[in-house]
Motif scaffolding. Structure first.
Motif, mmCIF file in Angstrom:
data_model
loop_
_atom_site.group_PDB
_atom_site.id
_atom_site.type_symbol
_atom_site.label_atom_id
_atom_site.label_comp_id
_atom_site.label_asym_id
_atom_site.label_seq_id
_atom_site.Cartn_x
_atom_site.Cartn_y
_atom_site.Cartn_z
ATOM 1 N N ILE A 123 0.879 -1.185 0.000
ATOM 2 C CA ILE A 123 0.000 0.000 0.000
ATOM 3 C C ILE A 123 0.904 1.218 0.000
ATOM 4 O O ILE A 123 1.788 1.363 0.862
ATOM 5 N N PHE A 124 0.688 2.096 -0.962
ATOM 6 C CA PHE A 124 1.599 3.221 -1.187
ATOM 7 C C PHE A 124 0.932 4.548 -0.861
ATOM 8 O O PHE A 124 -0.189 4.830 -1.286
ATOM 9 N N SER A 125 1.660 5.361 -0.126
ATOM 10 C CA SER A 125 1.242 6.707 0.250
ATOM 11 C C SER A 125 1.511 7.656 -0.905
ATOM 12 O O SER A 125 2.605 8.182 -1.049
ATOM 13 N N SER A 126 0.507 7.859 -1.766
ATOM 14 C CA SER A 126 0.665 8.772 -2.890
ATOM 15 C C SER A 126 -0.006 10.112 -2.555
ATOM 16 O O SER A 126 -0.279 10.396 -1.388
ATOM 17 N N THR A 127 -0.280 10.914 -3.545
ATOM 18 C CA THR A 127 -0.683 12.294 -3.289
ATOM 19 C C THR A 127 -1.532 12.865 -4.408
ATOM 20 O O THR A 127 -1.377 12.487 -5.579
ATOM 21 N N ALA A 128 -2.388 13.809 -4.028
ATOM 22 C CA ALA A 128 -3.156 14.556 -5.023
ATOM 23 C C ALA A 128 -2.277 15.464 -5.859
ATOM 24 O O ALA A 128 -2.720 15.960 -6.904
#
Length: 341
Positions: A123-128
């Motif tokens: 699970i990867f912490s991505s961004t808007a």
């Protein structure tokens, strides 16, 4: 076969702001969890008692191999929640190579270690920030990705790596694109503790407790209702809960990968946020109006339809004053610790 209750989870960056809340959510759900963090911006005190903390670099292949072995991960067992990285947009503009190293290069090393060990879920912490200045608002996951700063590009590159590696090597992943994360654990167990943080609600709460003299408002000439930037603020505990549910979804359907926005679908301007802090703190924060910062879009609001349709996710803290109240309570706790140190 592992179930969600027995699946060992390694949280990279688990001593940091969002990662520590994910650790709490996993612990509260009775899941086995360990943390890997170099403590460059995280804090050992944010890791609950009884949770193993490995101090080191996510790109250290020997360390990753040791952690996987000790936590019973690999050969089709285990999951990684990957939060470790750098997150300050203006800094990414000033020092892009740091961001491509920390967020992209080191993620590539971690993914490689996971593939070699046979860890089946990431699970990867991505961004808007992957959307840049969106053509549509609210923005959907399949809208164009056109980052306007190295931070956004560094995260989008990692999403691409995950997609390609998952196809080649048979694991599945979930990339969660966060909007503006704020607030703190409602029980006061963790919060945003990083010195010099640039998150608006954190900065405003520091001003409300006397830790800062004022709050800078960067840009008053945006094409928004009051001229200040508009953002979709999500409570950190609701975000952490989404990670736990995303893990369940990956385990339930191991051939499916997911990319989803994490936001509430409503935006608040800088001025509206500062008004909320004034209201909750029952004080007036000094505001200083300054030019726009490089790399900041005028408005960024999520369309959360996909995550709500995919996961049984029901936010508990979808209220700006509640988010501010929890952030302010944490700031007051930190101020008390500093006074007694």
């Amino acid at each position: 076969m592992d179930t969600s209750q027995t699946m060992p989870v390694l949280v990279t960056g688990g001593a940091g702001y969002i990662g520590s809340h994910a650790v709490l959510a996993l612990r509260d759900a009775g899941r086995p969890v360990a943390v890997l963090d170099d403590l460059s911006t995280g804090f050992a005190f944010a890791v609950p008692d009884g949770v193993p903390l490995y101090r080191g670099d996510i790109a250290d292949a020997a360390l990753a191999e040791k952690v996987f072995a000790e936590q019973g991960m690999g050969n089709g067992r285990g999951a990684i929640m990957h939060f470790a990285g750098s997150v300050v947009v203006p800094e990414s503009v000033e020092n892009p190579l740091k961001y491509y190293d920390n967020n992209t290069g080191r993620s590539r090393a971690l993914i490689g270690a996971a593939v070699r060990a046979g860890v089946p879920h990431i699970i990867f912490s991505s961004t808007a920030a992957t959307y840049g200045i969106p053509e549509n608002s609210p923005v959907r996951e399949d809208d164009p990705k056109a980052p306007i700063n190295p931070y956004g590009w560094s995260k989008l590159m990692t999403e691409r790596m995950l997609a390609d590696a998952a196809t080649a090597h048979g694991f599945n992943f979930c990339a969660l694109r966060y909007f503006n994360v704020a607030g703190a654990d409602p029980h006061g167990r963790s919060g945003q503790s990083t010195a010099g943080a640039t998150h608006l609600i954190k900065v405003a709460c520091e001003a409300a407790t006397g830790e800062r003299g004022h709050v800078g408002v960067f840009g008053t000439d945006y094409p928004t209702p009051d001229g200040t930037g508009v953002r979709d603020y999500i409570h950190v505990s609701d975000l952490a809960a989404a990670h736990v549910l995303a893990l369940d979804a990956l385990i339930d359907e191991p051939t499916r990968s997911l990319t989803m926005n994490c936001g509430y679908g409503r935006g608040f301007s800088v001025k509206e946020v500062l008004d909320a802090v004034d209201r909750v703190a029952q004080a007036t924060i000094e505001r200083r109006y300054e030019p726009r910062r490089p790399g900041d879009p005028p408005s960024l609001v999520s369309d959360p339809s996909r995550i709500r349709a995919t996961l049984p996710w029901t936010p508990r803290y979808d209220d700006l004053d509640t988010i501010v109240a929890h952030a302010l309570a944490w700031e007051e706790k930190l101020a008390g610790i500093r006074r007694n140190a």
